[in-house]
Design an enzyme around this catalytic site. Structure first.
Site, mmCIF file in Angstrom:
data_model
loop_
_atom_site.group_PDB
_atom_site.id
_atom_site.type_symbol
_atom_site.label_atom_id
_atom_site.label_comp_id
_atom_site.label_asym_id
_atom_site.label_seq_id
_atom_site.Cartn_x
_atom_site.Cartn_y
_atom_site.Cartn_z
ATOM 1 N N ASP A 17 0.781 -1.253 0.000
ATOM 2 C CA ASP A 17 0.000 0.000 0.000
ATOM 3 C C ASP A 17 0.813 1.305 0.000
ATOM 4 O O ASP A 17 0.498 2.236 0.765
ATOM 5 C CB ASP A 17 -0.946 0.019 1.215
ATOM 6 C CG ASP A 17 -1.982 -1.095 1.181
ATOM 7 O OD1 ASP A 17 -1.958 -1.911 0.244
ATOM 8 O OD2 ASP A 17 -2.805 -1.160 2.111
ATOM 9 N N ASP A 55 -4.557 -0.755 -1.746
ATOM 10 C CA ASP A 55 -5.844 -0.593 -1.083
ATOM 11 C C ASP A 55 -6.770 0.047 -2.119
ATOM 12 O O ASP A 55 -6.405 1.046 -2.755
ATOM 13 C CB ASP A 55 -5.633 0.342 0.127
ATOM 14 C CG ASP A 55 -6.556 0.045 1.295
ATOM 15 O OD1 ASP A 55 -6.900 -1.118 1.535
ATOM 16 O OD2 ASP A 55 -6.945 1.018 1.991
ATOM 17 N N LYS A 115 -7.046 -4.909 -2.888
ATOM 18 C CA LYS A 115 -7.804 -5.449 -1.753
ATOM 19 C C LYS A 115 -8.699 -4.375 -1.170
ATOM 20 O O LYS A 115 -8.499 -3.189 -1.417
ATOM 21 C CB LYS A 115 -6.836 -5.968 -0.683
ATOM 22 C CG LYS A 115 -5.976 -4.858 -0.124
ATOM 23 C CD LYS A 115 -4.931 -5.378 0.823
ATOM 24 C CE LYS A 115 -4.083 -4.264 1.344
ATOM 25 N NZ LYS A 115 -4.823 -3.227 2.099
ATOM 26 N N CYS A 160 -2.040 -2.714 7.820
ATOM 27 C CA CYS A 160 -1.962 -3.674 6.718
ATOM 28 C C CYS A 160 -0.718 -4.554 6.779
ATOM 29 O O CYS A 160 -0.782 -5.734 6.438
ATOM 30 C CB CYS A 160 -2.091 -2.952 5.386
ATOM 31 S SG CYS A 160 -3.775 -2.306 5.167
HETATM 32 C C1 VGL Z 1 -4.605 0.765 5.760
HETATM 33 C C2 VGL Z 1 -6.115 1.755 7.150
HETATM 34 C C3 VGL Z 1 -7.111 1.623 6.199
HETATM 35 C C4 VGL Z 1 -3.195 0.320 5.548
HETATM 36 C C5 VGL Z 1 -5.578 0.613 4.800
HETATM 37 O O1 VGL Z 1 -2.763 0.225 4.379
HETATM 38 O O2 VGL Z 1 -2.512 0.063 6.558
HETATM 39 N N1 VGL Z 1 -4.887 1.327 6.931
HETATM 40 N N2 VGL Z 1 -6.834 1.057 5.029
HETATM 41 ZN ZN ZN Z 2 -8.288 1.056 3.489
#
Ligand code: VGL
Ligand code: ZN
Length: 212
Positions: A17, A55, A115, A160
């Protein structure tokens, strides 16, 4: 030491991410999140096998505070699969916030795994949705390709990256978190909880140096 750690044919780097919305100018900023970009670019050169995760939420995603009238970002709310931190709208499919950081340069990555694509369930982990049961398909990809050691880097360390590490460990993979190639959000002490949990599970946190 460095010989044992040196990435080989059966190792994969999973880059989690590294997207605009998780960088300091983004919607869900991870403090110093953009600092990992050059570190991860360099780290990826050591790996023949690289997977990028992204994400990738539909509008009105369950994890957005804006989907719950009266709720504020960073509050926790109970949803079907347990407690859910409510986030600012982030990484909405097709928006520039969902794009990878423009300086992330890993052209040899073999897979981009998206995802969080289902409106009614969040997905922190690269492997399972937050019910910890619904697969993203990445376990199957890794098994089919004979990739057995997973090295994790990216954002955010305490969400994540943490969930990905836990799920991969539970499924029998050897998991290493490259800690200096991660940055965290730290909601209600989540950084400390993450470090403790990884240690308890026997998941090693290493530095990028160990792979050089
Ligand atoms: C994430 C919060 C919401 C991450 C993704 O990539 O850690 N954190 N969505
Ligand atoms: Zn997210």
């Amino acid at each position: 030491m460095s010989d044992a750690m040196a990435p080989g044919e059966n190792d994969v780097l999973v880059v989690v991410d590294i997207q605009n919305d998780f960088c300091p100018a983004g919607r869900l900023p991870v403090p110093y999140g953009d600092e990992v970009v050059p570190i991860v670019n360099r780290l990826a050169e050591r790996f023949r096998n690289v997977v990028l995760t992204q994400d990738w939420h539909p509008p009105s995603h369950l994890s957005f505070a804006s989907s719950h009238p009266g709720r504020e970002p960073y509050e926790t709310m109970t949803v079907v699969c347990g407690p859910q931190v409510l986030w600012p709208d982030h990484c909405v499919q097709g928006t520039s916030g969902a794009d990878f950081h423009k300086s992330l340069q890993i052209t040899h990555a073999g897979l981009v795994l998206r995802k969080g694509i289902h409106r009614a369930i969040d997905s922190y982990s690269a492997f399972y949705e937050n019910d910890r049961k619904t697969p993203t398909g990445l376990i199957g990809y890794l098994r089919e390709r004979g990739l057995m050691r997973i090295f994790l880097a990216g954002l955010a360390f305490d969400f994540c990256v943490r969930y990905s590490a836990e799920d991969a460990h539970r499924d029998g993979f050897a998991v290493f978190v490259v800690e200096d190639a991660c940055r965290g959000i730290d909601v209600d002490g989540s950084m400390a909880v993450t470090r403790r949990q990884l240690t308890e599970l026997g998941i090693f946190c290493i530095s990028a140096q160990a792979l050089a």
